[in-house]
Design an enzyme around this catalytic site. Structure first.
Site, mmCIF file in Angstrom:
data_model
loop_
_atom_site.group_PDB
_atom_site.id
_atom_site.type_symbol
_atom_site.label_atom_id
_atom_site.label_comp_id
_atom_site.label_asym_id
_atom_site.label_seq_id
_atom_site.Cartn_x
_atom_site.Cartn_y
_atom_site.Cartn_z
ATOM 1 N N GLU A 235 0.831 -1.205 0.000
ATOM 2 C CA GLU A 235 0.000 0.000 0.000
ATOM 3 C C GLU A 235 0.866 1.255 0.000
ATOM 4 O O GLU A 235 1.839 1.334 0.746
ATOM 5 C CB GLU A 235 -0.928 0.023 1.217
ATOM 6 C CG GLU A 235 -1.977 1.114 1.105
ATOM 7 C CD GLU A 235 -2.962 1.117 2.281
ATOM 8 O OE1 GLU A 235 -4.098 1.567 2.089
ATOM 9 O OE2 GLU A 235 -2.588 0.683 3.378
ATOM 10 N N GLY B 250 3.926 1.232 10.182
ATOM 11 C CA GLY B 250 3.625 0.671 11.487
ATOM 12 C C GLY B 250 3.040 -0.722 11.402
ATOM 13 O O GLY B 250 3.379 -1.605 12.185
ATOM 14 N N MET C 90 0.388 -3.223 8.302
ATOM 15 C CA MET C 90 -0.349 -3.234 7.038
ATOM 16 C C MET C 90 -1.400 -4.325 7.073
ATOM 17 O O MET C 90 -1.116 -5.476 7.387
ATOM 18 C CB MET C 90 0.626 -3.446 5.874
ATOM 19 C CG MET C 90 -0.051 -3.529 4.521
ATOM 20 S SD MET C 90 -1.005 -2.026 4.173
ATOM 21 C CE MET C 90 -2.338 -2.729 3.189
ATOM 22 N N GLU C 91 -2.642 -3.934 6.712
ATOM 23 C CA GLU C 91 -3.820 -4.762 6.946
ATOM 24 C C GLU C 91 -4.085 -5.811 5.875
ATOM 25 O O GLU C 91 -5.233 -6.247 5.702
ATOM 26 C CB GLU C 91 -5.058 -3.865 7.044
ATOM 27 C CG GLU C 91 -5.423 -3.101 5.760
ATOM 28 C CD GLU C 91 -4.825 -1.721 5.646
ATOM 29 O OE1 GLU C 91 -5.317 -0.914 4.838
ATOM 30 O OE2 GLU C 91 -3.856 -1.444 6.381
ATOM 31 N N GLU D 109 -5.721 -2.540 12.704
ATOM 32 C CA GLU D 109 -5.640 -3.435 11.551
ATOM 33 C C GLU D 109 -6.829 -4.388 11.495
ATOM 34 O O GLU D 109 -7.255 -4.789 10.402
ATOM 35 C CB GLU D 109 -4.324 -4.217 11.577
ATOM 36 C CG GLU D 109 -3.071 -3.358 11.656
ATOM 37 C CD GLU D 109 -3.031 -2.226 10.638
ATOM 38 O OE1 GLU D 109 -3.505 -2.433 9.491
ATOM 39 O OE2 GLU D 109 -2.548 -1.131 10.972
ATOM 40 N N HIS E 150 -9.709 -2.769 9.706
ATOM 41 C CA HIS E 150 -9.528 -2.793 8.254
ATOM 42 C C HIS E 150 -10.040 -4.074 7.613
ATOM 43 O O HIS E 150 -10.330 -4.084 6.409
ATOM 44 C CB HIS E 150 -8.051 -2.636 7.904
ATOM 45 C CG HIS E 150 -7.569 -1.232 7.902
ATOM 46 N ND1 HIS E 150 -8.225 -0.214 7.238
ATOM 47 C CD2 HIS E 150 -6.461 -0.664 8.466
ATOM 48 C CE1 HIS E 150 -7.548 0.916 7.394
ATOM 49 N NE2 HIS E 150 -6.480 0.673 8.141
ATOM 50 N N GLU F 182 -8.818 4.727 6.534
ATOM 51 C CA GLU F 182 -7.943 5.058 7.661
ATOM 52 C C GLU F 182 -8.631 5.853 8.760
ATOM 53 O O GLU F 182 -8.339 5.666 9.941
ATOM 54 C CB GLU F 182 -6.707 5.808 7.155
ATOM 55 C CG GLU F 182 -5.859 5.003 6.177
ATOM 56 C CD GLU F 182 -5.349 3.687 6.763
ATOM 57 O OE1 GLU F 182 -5.433 3.503 7.995
ATOM 58 O OE2 GLU F 182 -4.866 2.844 5.987
#
Length: 945
Positions: A215, A349, A351-352, A386, A389, A408
């Protein structure tokens, strides 16, 4: 995605800005000053080990483009010259096979994409970057007949590969699809995006892991694809990997095959329709722990074998929050499993990725014996973020990046609900003020802010909107919206939205429609004023219940009508107010140009509290006598107001004073009561609110000692009460770390002495520092008693420890030394990923900028090494773009000129265009602020007994 890693946790430091010291030597030589020339004192050479040469895999070199299968071309004769992919090409399914050659730092692959065409064409194009095509692409008609390819070429301006057929490709119908097959090769080194390899140490042995991070626009770096969020498709993914490794992807394993003595092949089940940025795969030698959700889904955490015990908390919090969200959203998680994996060097930090969430180690691994309470809260918050998401972002995805906040902002809002469910005594529903609402109000009061929904048309613009506006302002306006239409109707609206757009893409208007169905309120009319224009209002109260609005800007001289807005920077505001403990909400429509009168029945001495708990995304300014009454009430009985209201009063007052809308005397008077304050929220916000004054006067030898003396006296009672024993509740431990850190910052002798004593005992190996005090002890112990031997010992401990959270604290300690020679060495170590991980480079620069001895050094180092940084990270890296904001505390004309000269020398800002605008605006405001406010602030502190 969780992006806020380049900023230290609020529990770790005062988020104050620091003013650069520029000595006469720097004035003379300006921007070309070298680090060693621009230092403020001479130092003897030390014995710190010099950085080793970077390992080969840090090179950004690409595989040679031999044979020119798809050569570069500037041909702009077709629609591929456009940034966006055409609507008539729609991928349906990908078959992706990747062979991972770990020891060679490369991979090969083949992707076959099933494509629908809604009109006739001879041209197909899709995304590719830094990956080479090794064979002429193959295209087959729905009948299976092969289509002759006339040529293929890369149009690098838009990161496309274009395939041109010799014959017309007729539009498809029904289930018929074209089949495009591309063979490719990529490099596993050079960056932390796309498919990359990183290393870690296990029992003295260096091991490797390869994983993806896609992303927003980096899937195209891993494999050729239609890399836009609304080009959803299903995937069958296979990984060929060395036999000693295991493989993971979004879906569960379908089968494993042994190919020969060296290679295995892992094939995964077919996925649900998903966007390219959510595709994930990894090759690893990790171990795992597992929980099972209430609905029977396996929830697995993958970690290095020697870190297994540190994954227990993440596993537990995952189950609690996962079960909560399945209930809250009334929708079962869509995949058969959910994995999490801690990557040793990870750019963001977390990532989903759907079904395989990737994390920086600091955000997933928690050791109750070595980690602080703030670390535990960080893990819980990022895990919850996460998990959100998996619904908002994965099941329903924004149609285009201009609606990024639908991903977000929602994850940033719901993470607090999730953690609040799992950890009920952490006050998370109040902490959203500290983490999101109040910090982003400062960002959004700049002329260089941007709307929540913002047009983006380049990869640099896309990556730049992963910022506080999309995340924190998005969360803040959802908090206001939920309160207005009620939590029950808000929840119902979210359920309608998820059900209506399951496995699809959506726009902001679609979410408003869902909430209107649930609430029967004019949600779109009200909320469009908050998402389609930047900024927010200040509501001014007169006569106790008459309110008017205007745009709030920190720059009092700025034109509030600029840049032009169709809404004229007026808002439809859900005004919440309390009267005798009872709450009401009145929507203040922008059409009421003269303001409104709230329907309250106040007695003569009654007080109408506007915006209780700072629930609305606006500021409130009262008449002068009302501010005096608030200050007096705080001093006589501060418990008359909630802790959130006390925080709100202080933050509003200092922001209003900074914008020249309130005398600083009124704002500073609100701090007189602090000797009686015992709660976390107000203290945390006070420390942040006054940090601007502290940073602006840090080099003022006349005024700064007065500021220190006053705040030392205000913080002493709570510091003495809490003491240096690491005991109490979660909130108490957070409070202790904050107030003791503030006491040290203000030069409190007892606090500094305790920090130094604990630090020196630690240096001797005699004593372990309490976990919640480690950061401030490393920081202030190093600052006050750190010499080269202490610095070297701290570096050794950094290299020895395996816990990433402890490493992060030690990095801050190393940055706090006063020896500028050591700071110069530290900066040069950033070039060696064997010492400082790539993920930590910008964190360390920021830490050094917080040091009064290092703030100008950090800025100078960035300027001198800009070409190196761009080459290593690329100009479109959002963290490189944001690093220029370390100059926000600057407040002299010379510093402003230096910044302008630097930006003029390097005009291509990439993802840093908006941060450059913001930092220049901030520094100009600082210069003007000093001229306007020094006298009144000095008079106030001078008048203190």
């Amino acid at each position: 995605m969780n992006f806020a890693e380049e900023e230290p946790s609020k529990k770790y430091c005062i988020k104050g800005k620091h003013v650069a010291i520029i000595c006469a030597t720097v004035v003379a030589v300006g921007l070309i000053v070298g680090l060693s020339v621009g230092l403020t004192r001479s130092c003897e050479p030390g014995t710190t080990p010099a950085p080793s040469n970077p390992p080969p895999h840090t090179s950004t070199a690409l595989p040679p483009q031999d044979q020119n299968v798809c050569p570069d071309s500037d041909d702009e004769s077709g629609e591929w010259k456009n940034f966006r992919l055409p609507d008539f090409i729609q991928p349906v399914h990908y078959d992706l096979e990747v062979k991972v050659l770990m020891e060679e730092d490369r991979y090969t692959g083949i992707v076959s994409i099933s494509v629908n065409l809604s009109k006739d064409t001879r041209d197909l194009w899709l995304h590719i970057r830094e990956t080479r095509i090794t064979k002429l692409p193959e295209l087959r008609r729905p009948s299976g007949e092969q289509v002759p390819i006339r040529r293929c070429f890369e149009y690098k301006k838009q990161e496309y590969v274009v395939i041109q057929a010799e014959e017309d490709l007729a539009a498809t119908s029904g289930d018929s699809v074209y089949r495009l097959t591309i063979e490719f090769e990529g490099w596993l080194n050079g960056s932390l995006v796309g498919f990359y390899r990183t290393t870690y140490t296990e029992d003295g042995q260096t091991k490797s892991i390869a994983a993806t991070d896609h992303e927003p626009t980096d899937a195209r770096k891993s494999f050729p694809c239609f890399d836009e969020p609304n080009k959803k498709a299903t995937y069958n993914i296979s990984l060929i990997h060395p036999k000693e490794y295991s493989a993971l992807s979004n879906m569960p394993v379908e089968k494993k095959e042994t190919l020969d003595n060296d290679w295995k092949k892992t094939t995964f089940m077919k996925s649900v329709p998903m966007s390219t940025y959510l595709v994930c795969f990894a090759v690893h030698q990790f171990t795992s722990i597992q929980r099972t959700s209430r609905s029977g889904k396996p929830l697995t955490v993958y970690v290095q074998p020697n870190q297994k015990q540190t994954a227990e908390y993440a596993a537990n919090i995952t189950k609690a929050v996962f079960d909560f969200f399945e209930d809250y959203f009334a929708m079962e998680y869509s995949l058969p499993k959910l994995d999490k994996i801690a990557i040793p060097d990870f750019g963001t930090g977390a990532m989903e990725n759907w079904g395989l969430v990737t994390y920086r180690e600091t955000n997933l691994l928690y050791d109750p014996l070595l980690s602080a309470s703030s670390n535990q809260q960080r893990v819980a918050s990022v895990v919850a973020h996460e998990l959100v998401h998996q619904w908002f972002g994965n099941i329903v995805t924004m149609d285009w990046w201009d609606d990024l906040w639908l991903n977000e902002g929602f994850a940033s809002f719901f993470e607090f609900l999730g953690v609040n469910h799992a950890e009920a005594d952490w006050q998370m529903l109040s902490q959203v003020l500290l983490e999101d609402v109040l910090p982003v109000q400062e960002d959004d009061s700049l002329m260089s802010s941007h709307p929540v929904v913002v047009t983006v048309s380049t990869p640099a613009e896309i990556t730049s909107v992963f910022d506080g506006i999309s995340y924190s302002k998005g969360a803040s306006i959802l908090r206001m919206l939920q309160d207005w239409i009620t939590p029950e109707k808000f929840q119902k609206g979210c359920q309608i939205y998820l059900e209506n757009f399951k496995f699809k893409n959506a726009k902001t208007s679609d979410f408003w429609d869902s909430l209107e169905k649930a609430s029967n309120q004019p949600v779109k009319e009200v909320m469009d004023t908050w998402t389609s224009q930047m900024g927010y209002p200040v509501v001014t109260v007169s006569g106790k219940q008459n309110v008017t609005q205007k745009r709030f800007l920190l720059d009092y001289k700025a034109d509030p009508s600029q840049p032009p807005s169709a809404l004229g920077y007026t808002w439809n505001i859900p005004i919440k107010w309390t009267e005798n403990g009872n709450s009401n909400i009145t929507v203040y429509y922008r059409s009421n140009r003269e303001g409104i009168t709230l329907n309250a029945n106040l007695s003569g001495d009654g007080f109408l509290k506007i915006n209780p708990d700072h629930i609305g995304f606006y500021r409130v300014n009262y008449e002068a006598e009302t501010w005096d009454w608030i200050a007096e009430t705080l001093s006589s009985n501060h418990m008359n107001f909630s802790s959130a209201d006390r925080s709100s009063f202080i933050d509003d007052a200092f922001a209003l004073a900074r914008a020249q809308l309130l005398d600083y005397e009124k704002a500073l008077n609100l701090t007189r009561y602090l000797t009686s304050e015992k709660d976390f929220l107000p203290w945390e916000r006070v420390i942040s609110a006054v940090s601007y004054i502290i940073s602006m006067f840090e080099d003022d030898r006349e005024l700064y000692p007065l500021i220190e003396t006053y705040f030392r006296s205000q913080v002493k009672p709570i510091a003495d009460s809490l003491g240096w024993q690491d005991t109490g509740s979660h909130i108490t431990k957070l409070l202790r770390a904050s107030v003791l850190g503030f006491a040290c910052k203000m030069g409190a002798g007892e606090a500094l002495g305790n920090a130094s004593q604990l630090f020196e005992a630690w240096l001797k190996g005699n004593e372990s520092i309490p976990v919640n005090l480690r950061l401030l002890v490393y920081r202030y112990g190093m600052q006050n008693s750190g010499n080269e031997a202490a610095w070297n010992y701290t570096l050794e401990q950094y290299q020895k420890t395996s816990l990433a959270q402890e490493k992060e604290k030690l990095l801050y300690g190393l940055a706090s030394v006063k020896d500028v020679t050591l700071l110069a060495r530290y900066l040069e170590m950033l070039k060696d990923p064997n010492i400082i991980k790539t993920q930590d480079v910008f964190t360390v620069i920021r830490y050094i900028s917080y040091n009064s001895y290092g703030k100008s050094m950090a800025w100078n180092w960035i300027q001198l090494n800009w070409d190196y940084l761009v080459n290593r990270f690329t100009i479109n890296d959002r963290y490189l773009g944001r690093i220029v904001t370390i100059a926000e505390p600057f407040n002299t004309e010379l510093q402003l000129w230096q910044m302008q000269s630097f930006f003029a020398k390097y005009p291509n800002a990439g993802a840093g265009a908006k941060p450059r605008e913001q930092v220049l605006e901030t520094v100009k405001n600082n210069i003007e602020w000093l001229k306007l406010n020094r006298k009144s602030i000095s008079e106030w502190f001078t008048s203190m007994p």
